[in-house]
Design a protein around this motif. Structure first.
Motif, PDB file in Angstrom:
ATOM      1  N   THR A  12      33.040  25.888   5.963  1.00 43.81           N
ATOM      2  CA  THR A  12      31.928  25.625   6.791  1.00 43.81           C
ATOM      3  C   THR A  12      31.130  26.903   7.037  1.00 43.81           C
ATOM      4  OG1 THR A  12      33.292  23.905   7.827  1.00 43.81           O
ATOM      5  CG2 THR A  12      31.413  25.074   9.177  1.00 43.81           C
ATOM      6  N   ARG A  13      31.996  27.911   7.221  1.00 44.06           N
ATOM      7  CA  ARG A  13      31.132  29.438   7.269  1.00 44.06           C
ATOM      8  C   ARG A  13      30.515  29.819   6.006  1.00 44.06           C
ATOM      9  NH1 ARG A  13      31.773  27.664  11.673  1.00 44.06           N
ATOM     10  NH2 ARG A  13      33.377  27.890  13.073  1.00 44.06           N
ATOM     11  N   LEU A  14      31.088  29.538   5.168  1.00 42.63           N
ATOM     12  CA  LEU A  14      30.268  29.920   3.661  1.00 42.63           C
ATOM     13  C   LEU A  14      29.030  29.106   3.649  1.00 42.63           C
ATOM     14  CD1 LEU A  14      30.267  30.682   0.654  1.00 42.63           C
ATOM     15  CD2 LEU A  14      31.728  28.870   0.398  1.00 42.63           C
ATOM     16  N   PHE A  15      29.062  27.884   3.798  1.00 38.94           N
ATOM     17  CA  PHE A  15      27.771  26.892   4.020  1.00 38.94           C
ATOM     18  C   PHE A  15      26.969  27.608   4.842  1.00 38.94           C
ATOM     19  CE2 PHE A  15      25.377  23.279   5.434  1.00 38.94           C
ATOM     20  CZ  PHE A  15      25.123  22.951   4.117  1.00 38.94           C
ATOM     21  N   GLN A  16      27.378  27.971   6.208  1.00 43.44           N
ATOM     22  CA  GLN A  16      26.347  28.313   7.142  1.00 43.44           C
ATOM     23  C   GLN A  16      25.612  29.572   6.695  1.00 43.44           C
ATOM     24  OE1 GLN A  16      29.364  27.596  10.363  1.00 43.44           O
ATOM     25  NE2 GLN A  16      27.546  28.028  11.631  1.00 43.44           N
ATOM     26  N   ARG A  17      26.511  30.513   6.314  1.00 46.01           N
ATOM     27  CA  ARG A  17      25.861  31.748   5.970  1.00 46.01           C
ATOM     28  C   ARG A  17      25.104  31.755   4.711  1.00 46.01           C
ATOM     29  NH1 ARG A  17      28.586  34.387   1.735  1.00 46.01           N
ATOM     30  NH2 ARG A  17      30.788  33.868   1.787  1.00 46.01           N
ATOM     31  N   VAL A  18      25.322  30.966   3.621  1.00 49.21           N
ATOM     32  CA  VAL A  18      24.504  30.743   2.561  1.00 49.21           C
ATOM     33  C   VAL A  18      23.416  30.098   2.964  1.00 49.21           C
ATOM     34  CG1 VAL A  18      24.454  30.016   0.288  1.00 49.21           C
ATOM     35  CG2 VAL A  18      26.549  31.216   0.564  1.00 49.21           C
ATOM     36  N   VAL A  19      23.162  29.090   3.763  1.00 49.74           N
ATOM     37  CA  VAL A  19      22.131  28.373   3.973  1.00 49.74           C
ATOM     38  C   VAL A  19      21.239  29.119   4.831  1.00 49.74           C
ATOM     39  CG1 VAL A  19      21.353  26.443   5.277  1.00 49.74           C
ATOM     40  CG2 VAL A  19      23.100  26.018   3.694  1.00 49.74           C
ATOM     41  N   LEU A  20      21.764  29.968   5.768  1.00 48.01           N
ATOM     42  CA  LEU A  20      20.874  30.628   6.672  1.00 48.01           C
ATOM     43  C   LEU A  20      20.371  31.680   5.965  1.00 48.01           C
ATOM     44  CD1 LEU A  20      20.022  31.224   9.523  1.00 48.01           C
ATOM     45  CD2 LEU A  20      22.130  32.578   9.881  1.00 48.01           C
ATOM     46  N   VAL A  74      24.177  35.920   2.454  1.00 46.12           N
ATOM     47  CA  VAL A  74      24.472  35.100   1.243  1.00 46.12           C
ATOM     48  C   VAL A  74      25.814  35.678   0.418  1.00 46.12           C
ATOM     49  CG1 VAL A  74      23.636  34.669  -1.072  1.00 46.12           C
ATOM     50  CG2 VAL A  74      22.235  34.307   0.698  1.00 46.12           C
ATOM     51  N   ALA A  75      25.777  36.995   0.402  1.00 46.14           N
ATOM     52  CA  ALA A  75      27.014  37.594  -0.084  1.00 46.14           C
ATOM     53  C   ALA A  75      28.217  37.831   0.749  1.00 46.14           C
ATOM     54  CB  ALA A  75      26.516  39.121  -0.497  1.00 46.14           C
ATOM     55  N   GLY A  76      28.029  37.725   1.885  1.00 44.09           N
ATOM     56  CA  GLY A  76      29.014  37.772   2.855  1.00 44.09           C
ATOM     57  C   GLY A  76      29.418  39.395   3.290  1.00 44.09           C
ATOM     58  N   VAL A  77      28.589  40.051   3.102  1.00 38.41           N
ATOM     59  CA  VAL A  77      28.661  41.751   3.504  1.00 38.41           C
ATOM     60  C   VAL A  77      28.249  41.977   4.703  1.00 38.41           C
ATOM     61  CG1 VAL A  77      27.904  43.811   2.804  1.00 38.41           C
ATOM     62  CG2 VAL A  77      28.094  42.210   1.173  1.00 38.41           C
ATOM     63  N   LEU A  78      29.221  42.516   5.782  1.00 40.09           N
ATOM     64  CA  LEU A  78      28.929  42.593   6.869  1.00 40.09           C
ATOM     65  C   LEU A  78      28.284  41.484   7.691  1.00 40.09           C
ATOM     66  CD1 LEU A  78      27.781  46.229   6.875  1.00 40.09           C
ATOM     67  CD2 LEU A  78      30.177  45.508   7.254  1.00 40.09           C
ATOM     68  N   SER A  79      29.177  40.446   7.431  1.00 39.44           N
ATOM     69  CA  SER A  79      28.398  39.014   7.800  1.00 39.44           C
ATOM     70  C   SER A  79      27.909  38.863   9.291  1.00 39.44           C
ATOM     71  CB  SER A  79      29.189  37.931   7.521  1.00 39.44           C
ATOM     72  OG  SER A  79      29.762  37.643   6.330  1.00 39.44           O
ATOM     73  N   ARG A  80      29.275  39.526  10.161  1.00 35.69           N
ATOM     74  CA  ARG A  80      28.716  39.562  11.522  1.00 35.69           C
ATOM     75  C   ARG A  80      27.399  40.233  12.185  1.00 35.69           C
ATOM     76  NH1 ARG A  80      34.661  39.194  11.922  1.00 35.69           N
ATOM     77  NH2 ARG A  80      35.088  37.625  13.501  1.00 35.69           N
ATOM     78  N   LEU A  81      27.346  41.542  11.493  1.00 33.42           N
ATOM     79  CA  LEU A  81      26.218  42.314  11.817  1.00 33.42           C
ATOM     80  C   LEU A  81      24.930  41.762  11.219  1.00 33.42           C
ATOM     81  CD1 LEU A  81      24.933  44.973  12.809  1.00 33.42           C
ATOM     82  CD2 LEU A  81      25.436  46.018  10.445  1.00 33.42           C
ATOM     83  N   ALA A  83      24.191  38.411  10.690  1.00 29.38           N
ATOM     84  CA  ALA A  83      24.148  37.307  11.508  1.00 29.38           C
ATOM     85  C   ALA A  83      23.520  37.659  13.144  1.00 29.38           C
ATOM     86  CB  ALA A  83      25.359  36.251  11.656  1.00 29.38           C
ATOM     87  N   LEU A  84      24.043  38.746  13.376  1.00 34.94           N
ATOM     88  CA  LEU A  84      23.643  39.115  14.596  1.00 34.94           C
ATOM     89  C   LEU A  84      22.058  39.631  14.733  1.00 34.94           C
ATOM     90  CD1 LEU A  84      24.067  39.987  17.613  1.00 34.94           C
ATOM     91  CD2 LEU A  84      24.999  42.191  16.961  1.00 34.94           C
ATOM     92  N   GLY A  85      21.929  40.247  13.461  1.00 34.62           N
ATOM     93  CA  GLY A  85      20.380  40.807  13.332  1.00 34.62           C
ATOM     94  C   GLY A  85      19.423  39.597  13.304  1.00 34.62           C
ATOM     95  N   ILE A  86      20.018  38.685  12.502  1.00 35.95           N
ATOM     96  CA  ILE A  86      19.092  37.187  12.345  1.00 35.95           C
ATOM     97  C   ILE A  86      18.964  36.537  13.605  1.00 35.95           C
ATOM     98  CG2 ILE A  86      18.982  34.958  11.302  1.00 35.95           C
ATOM     99  CD1 ILE A  86      19.818  36.552   8.779  1.00 35.95           C
ATOM    100  N   ALA A  87      20.059  36.393  14.426  1.00 39.88           N
ATOM    101  CA  ALA A  87      20.125  35.741  15.973  1.00 39.88           C
ATOM    102  C   ALA A  87      19.233  36.518  16.678  1.00 39.88           C
ATOM    103  CB  ALA A  87      21.357  35.874  16.227  1.00 39.88           C
ATOM    104  N   SER A  88      19.316  37.781  16.765  1.00 43.71           N
ATOM    105  CA  SER A  88      18.530  38.720  17.589  1.00 43.71           C
ATOM    106  C   SER A  88      16.956  38.599  17.186  1.00 43.71           C
ATOM    107  CB  SER A  88      18.821  40.383  17.481  1.00 43.71           C
ATOM    108  OG  SER A  88      20.044  40.440  17.793  1.00 43.71           O
ATOM    109  N   VAL A  89      16.698  38.541  16.121  1.00 39.90           N
ATOM    110  CA  VAL A  89      15.088  38.105  15.599  1.00 39.90           C
ATOM    111  C   VAL A  89      14.654  36.567  16.167  1.00 39.90           C
ATOM    112  CG1 VAL A  89      13.604  37.753  13.571  1.00 39.90           C
ATOM    113  CG2 VAL A  89      15.319  39.535  13.615  1.00 39.90           C
ATOM    114  N   MET A  90      15.458  35.747  16.045  1.00 40.70           N
ATOM    115  CA  MET A  90      15.190  34.562  16.559  1.00 40.70           C
ATOM    116  C   MET A  90      14.999  34.424  17.849  1.00 40.70           C
ATOM    117  SD  MET A  90      14.900  32.695  13.872  1.00 40.70           S
ATOM    118  CE  MET A  90      14.714  34.301  12.830  1.00 40.70           C
ATOM    119  N   VAL A  91      15.952  34.985  18.765  1.00 44.47           N
ATOM    120  CA  VAL A  91      15.740  35.010  20.049  1.00 44.47           C
ATOM    121  C   VAL A  91      14.229  35.944  20.482  1.00 44.47           C
ATOM    122  CG1 VAL A  91      16.672  36.118  22.301  1.00 44.47           C
ATOM    123  CG2 VAL A  91      18.100  34.882  20.599  1.00 44.47           C
TER     124      VAL A  91
END
Length: 153
Positions: A12-20, A74-81, A83-91
């Motif tokens: 599920t996390r693989l799918f989420q990160r690649v799609v996002l 997409v590659a899963g490199v520093l995924s948390r960071l 994703a946090l960057g993208i979440a911050s941009v969306m907010v």
């Protein structure tokens, strides 16, 4: 560092990160490279700083989060960071631009909420299966004594 990179073997996390990552990257490529009808780095920075009044560094971080951060996801490199960057941009996009237009597209914030819905679980749990993060944790943990490994939880 291991704790920051840790993730489970979730498909599920693989799918989420690649799609996002794949959905966000074209937006970042518009801003950074001028691809897909975008304005490119210089014009985007100018628009963010002069037009919207964002500080230069924040404007650059937005562009990098949507471009480099998307590829990192997409590659899963520093995924948390990433994703946090993208979440911050969306907010930020909701607060500064899209919130005033209501919920519905094209100018509303529904897209941004969907991106947040994909990004936030990645911030909490990591990138999941087939991520570089997971491979790094395995490699780093292999050199540690079993008693030194953190407890699974």
């Amino acid at each position: 560092m291991i704790r920051f990179l840790e993730t489970d073997d979730s498909s599920t996390r693989l799918f989420q990160r690649v799609v996002l990552g794949l959905v966000i990257f074209p937006h970042g490529a518009q801003k950074l490279l001028g691809w897909f009808g975008g304005r490119g780095l210089e014009a985007t920075l100018s628009g963010f700083t002069t037009g919207m009044g964002l500080p230069w560094l924040l404007a650059l971080l937005v562009i990098l989060a949507e471009s480099v951060g998307a590829l990192m996801l997409v590659a899963g490199v520093l995924s948390r960071l990433a994703a946090l960057g993208i979440a911050s941009v969306m907010v930020g996009a909701i607060v500064t631009v899209h919130g005033q237009h209501g919920f519905f597209a094209p100018d509303g914030f529904e897209y941004h909420l969907l991106a947040l819905g994909l990004a936030l679980p990645l911030v909490v749990t990591g990138g999941g299966r087939l991520s570089v993060d997971r491979a790094l944790v395995r490699r780093l943990s292999a050199g540690r004594a079993p008693s030194a490994l953190p407890a699974a939880g």
